[in-house]
Motif scaffolding. Structure first.
Motif, PDB file in Angstrom:
ATOM      1  N   ASN A 159      -5.570   8.221 -14.520  1.00  0.00           N
ATOM      2  CA  ASN A 159      -6.892   8.169 -14.556  1.00  0.00           C
ATOM      3  C   ASN A 159      -7.810   8.760 -13.497  1.00  0.00           C
ATOM      4  OD1 ASN A 159      -6.984   6.951 -17.000  1.00  0.00           O
ATOM      5  ND2 ASN A 159      -7.076   4.910 -16.241  1.00  0.00           N
ATOM      6  N   ILE A 160      -7.200   8.576 -12.160  1.00  0.00           N
ATOM      7  CA  ILE A 160      -7.760   9.250 -10.991  1.00  0.00           C
ATOM      8  C   ILE A 160      -7.581  10.831 -11.090  1.00  0.00           C
ATOM      9  CG2 ILE A 160      -7.585   9.309  -8.394  1.00  0.00           C
ATOM     10  CD1 ILE A 160      -7.633   6.274  -8.440  1.00  0.00           C
ATOM     11  N   THR A 204       1.335   6.157 -12.761  1.00  0.00           N
ATOM     12  CA  THR A 204       0.963   4.656 -13.199  1.00  0.00           C
ATOM     13  C   THR A 204      -0.709   5.056 -14.014  1.00  0.00           C
ATOM     14  OG1 THR A 204      -0.611   4.398 -11.262  1.00  0.00           O
ATOM     15  CG2 THR A 204       1.562   3.449 -11.437  1.00  0.00           C
ATOM     16  N   GLN A 257      -3.535   3.909 -13.335  1.00  0.00           N
ATOM     17  CA  GLN A 257      -4.578   4.275 -12.259  1.00  0.00           C
ATOM     18  C   GLN A 257      -4.329   5.604 -11.668  1.00  0.00           C
ATOM     19  OE1 GLN A 257      -4.576   1.625  -8.820  1.00  0.00           O
ATOM     20  NE2 GLN A 257      -6.885   1.465  -9.320  1.00  0.00           N
ATOM     21  N   GLN A 258      -3.028   6.062 -11.441  1.00  0.00           N
ATOM     22  CA  GLN A 258      -2.861   7.502 -10.834  1.00  0.00           C
ATOM     23  C   GLN A 258      -3.261   8.355 -11.936  1.00  0.00           C
ATOM     24  OE1 GLN A 258       1.278   7.022 -10.222  1.00  0.00           O
ATOM     25  NE2 GLN A 258       1.158   6.474  -7.742  1.00  0.00           N
ATOM     26  N   VAL A 298      -3.884   5.187  -3.782  1.00  0.00           N
ATOM     27  CA  VAL A 298      -3.438   6.141  -5.066  1.00  0.00           C
ATOM     28  C   VAL A 298      -3.092   7.644  -4.536  1.00  0.00           C
ATOM     29  CG1 VAL A 298      -4.171   6.881  -7.153  1.00  0.00           C
ATOM     30  CG2 VAL A 298      -4.603   4.343  -6.752  1.00  0.00           C
ATOM     31  N   ILE A 300     -13.685   0.471  -7.774  1.00  0.00           N
ATOM     32  CA  ILE A 300     -12.769  -0.116  -7.308  1.00  0.00           C
ATOM     33  C   ILE A 300     -12.876   0.344  -5.499  1.00  0.00           C
ATOM     34  CG2 ILE A 300     -10.867   0.245  -8.900  1.00  0.00           C
ATOM     35  CD1 ILE A 300     -10.100   2.778  -7.894  1.00  0.00           C
ATOM     36  N   PHE A 349     -14.900   4.309 -10.475  1.00  0.00           N
ATOM     37  CA  PHE A 349     -13.911   3.284 -11.132  1.00  0.00           C
ATOM     38  C   PHE A 349     -14.128   1.989 -10.807  1.00  0.00           C
ATOM     39  CE2 PHE A 349     -11.606   7.515 -11.345  1.00  0.00           C
ATOM     40  CZ  PHE A 349     -10.942   7.227 -12.661  1.00  0.00           C
TER      41      PHE A 349
END
Length: 148
Positions: free
Chosen positions: A41-42, A36, A38-39, A71, A63, A61
């Motif tokens: 980016n992290i 994803t 988000q995955q 994640v 969050i 981030f």
């Protein structure tokens, strides 16, 4: 005057969008990992910050730690990351690339190398440096205004 900035900003957004479209076409093997946004980016953040803590990721981030934990759990199951206990605080751990994460990082490095050789090498280093300085200045302004 504001209209001039708006036009330039729209052009910048379009250029960045097209840049990523073209980059992603050249990095199709990366898409096979089915991460994803988000995955990904992290994971990219962890690649640049080996030994990072979940709290640092959450802060970077903006969050929740719970969202980061979810994640990281998924990335851990797929062996993208590994956690090592912090000897000074056993309730937290440091996060490093796992076996799959290292493979992913290698693909990113190869895609970057190809992109640099094929495209970036056709632009003067001074022009690229100016572009980077401008983007860093914008990023700094964003951070300053978001922290206020």
């Amino acid at each position: 005057m504001l209209a001039d900035y708006r036009k330039i900003f729209n052009r910048l957004n379009q250029a960045v969008y097209e840049f990523y479209l073209q980059y992603n076409k050249g990095a199709q093997k990366i898409d096979e990992y089915n991460l994803t946004v988000q995955q990904e980016n992290i994971l990219l953040y962890i690649m640049r910050n080996q030994g990072v803590r979940a709290n640092d990721i959450a802060a970077n981030f903006s969050i929740t730690k719970s969202a980061v934990s979810q994640v990281l759990s998924k990335l851990g199951k797929r062996k993208f990351i590994v956690r090592e206990s912090n000897p000074n605080n056993l309730r937290e751990s440091f996060i490093f690339l796992g076996e799959e994460g290292k493979k992913y990082a290698q693909l990113i490095a190869e895609a970057d190398e190809t992109f640099i050789k094929k495209y970036c090498s056709q632009i003067k280093v001074e022009e690229l440096e100016q572009m980077v300085q401008t983007m860093e200045k914008l990023s700094s302004l964003f951070k300053e205004n978001n922290e206020s």
